[in-house]
Scaffold this motif. Structure first.
Motif, mmCIF file in Angstrom:
data_model
loop_
_atom_site.group_PDB
_atom_site.id
_atom_site.type_symbol
_atom_site.label_atom_id
_atom_site.label_comp_id
_atom_site.label_asym_id
_atom_site.label_seq_id
_atom_site.Cartn_x
_atom_site.Cartn_y
_atom_site.Cartn_z
ATOM 1 N N PHE A 9 -9.461 -4.682 -26.985
ATOM 2 C CA PHE A 9 -8.801 -5.343 -25.766
ATOM 3 C C PHE A 9 -8.931 -4.057 -24.545
ATOM 4 N N ILE A 10 -9.751 -4.449 -23.661
ATOM 5 C CA ILE A 10 -9.686 -3.289 -22.501
ATOM 6 C C ILE A 10 -9.102 -4.092 -21.181
ATOM 7 N N ASP A 11 -7.973 -3.298 -20.755
ATOM 8 C CA ASP A 11 -7.090 -3.939 -19.704
ATOM 9 C C ASP A 11 -8.273 -4.321 -18.544
ATOM 10 N N GLY A 12 -8.086 -5.361 -17.987
ATOM 11 C CA GLY A 12 -8.964 -6.010 -16.768
ATOM 12 C C GLY A 12 -10.299 -6.528 -17.182
ATOM 13 N N SER A 14 -13.119 -9.037 -19.376
ATOM 14 C CA SER A 14 -13.217 -10.221 -20.312
ATOM 15 C C SER A 14 -14.628 -10.433 -20.200
ATOM 16 N N LEU A 39 -6.700 -14.077 -27.513
ATOM 17 C CA LEU A 39 -6.137 -12.998 -26.332
ATOM 18 C C LEU A 39 -4.533 -12.880 -26.759
ATOM 19 N N ASP A 42 1.091 -12.451 -24.335
ATOM 20 C CA ASP A 42 1.738 -11.865 -23.444
ATOM 21 C C ASP A 42 0.723 -11.361 -22.283
ATOM 22 N N LYS A 43 -0.729 -11.311 -22.644
ATOM 23 C CA LYS A 43 -1.728 -10.669 -21.422
ATOM 24 C C LYS A 43 -2.514 -11.875 -21.103
ATOM 25 N N PHE A 46 -3.170 -12.110 -17.648
ATOM 26 C CA PHE A 46 -3.713 -11.025 -16.812
ATOM 27 C C PHE A 46 -5.405 -11.316 -17.047
ATOM 28 N N TYR A 47 -5.786 -11.774 -18.276
ATOM 29 C CA TYR A 47 -7.257 -11.782 -18.669
ATOM 30 C C TYR A 47 -7.744 -13.228 -17.943
#
Length: 96
Positions: A9-12, A14, A39, A42-43, A46-47
Motif C-alpha cells: 500500500f502506498i498512500d494516495g 491506486s 483495501l 480504515d483507508k 482515502f483510496y
C-alpha cells in the motif's frame, strides 16, 4: 525466491486495470464499481477519492471535428511507429 502474493500500500496511490477497445467510447467511461476487497477498511475512503479532471474530449483543438481529429492522431501514431522501426536496427529492437 518464491513468488509472494503481497500487496504493498502506498498512500494516495491506486491502480485500476482494465482491457478496453479504444474505439468503443462506452468502454472508456469511468468505472462505476470499484472492488475494495483488498483495501484496508480504515483507508478505503482515502483510496476511493475521485480527483477532479476534465474529459479527454476537452483536449480536441477548438474547431476540429472529433472524429477527424481522432483518425488523424491514429494515422500519425502509425506513421511514427513505422518510422521508428525503419530508422532502427530491427534485431536490436528484438524484432525478427
Amino acid at each position: 525466491m518464491a513468488f509472494q502474493k503481497k500487496v504493498k500500500f502506498i498512500d494516495g496511490a491506486s491502480v485500476f486495470i482494465r482491457v478496453a477497445d479504444a474505439r468503443r467510447d462506452e468502454e472508456l467511461e469511468p468505472m462505476e464499481f470499484t472492488n475494495t476487497e483488498y483495501l484496508p477498511v480504515d483507508k478505503a475512503a482515502f483510496y476511493m477519492k475521485k480527483l477532479p479532471s476534465q474529459p479527454l474530449r476537452t483536449l480536441i483543438p477548438q474547431g476540429k471535428n472529433p472524429e477527424t481529429f481522432q483518425r488523424s492522431l491514429a494515422t500519425r501514431f502509425v506513421e511514427l511507429v513505422d518510422k521508428l522501426i525503419e530508422d532502427n536496427d530491427p534485431y536490436r529492437l528484438g524484432y525478427t
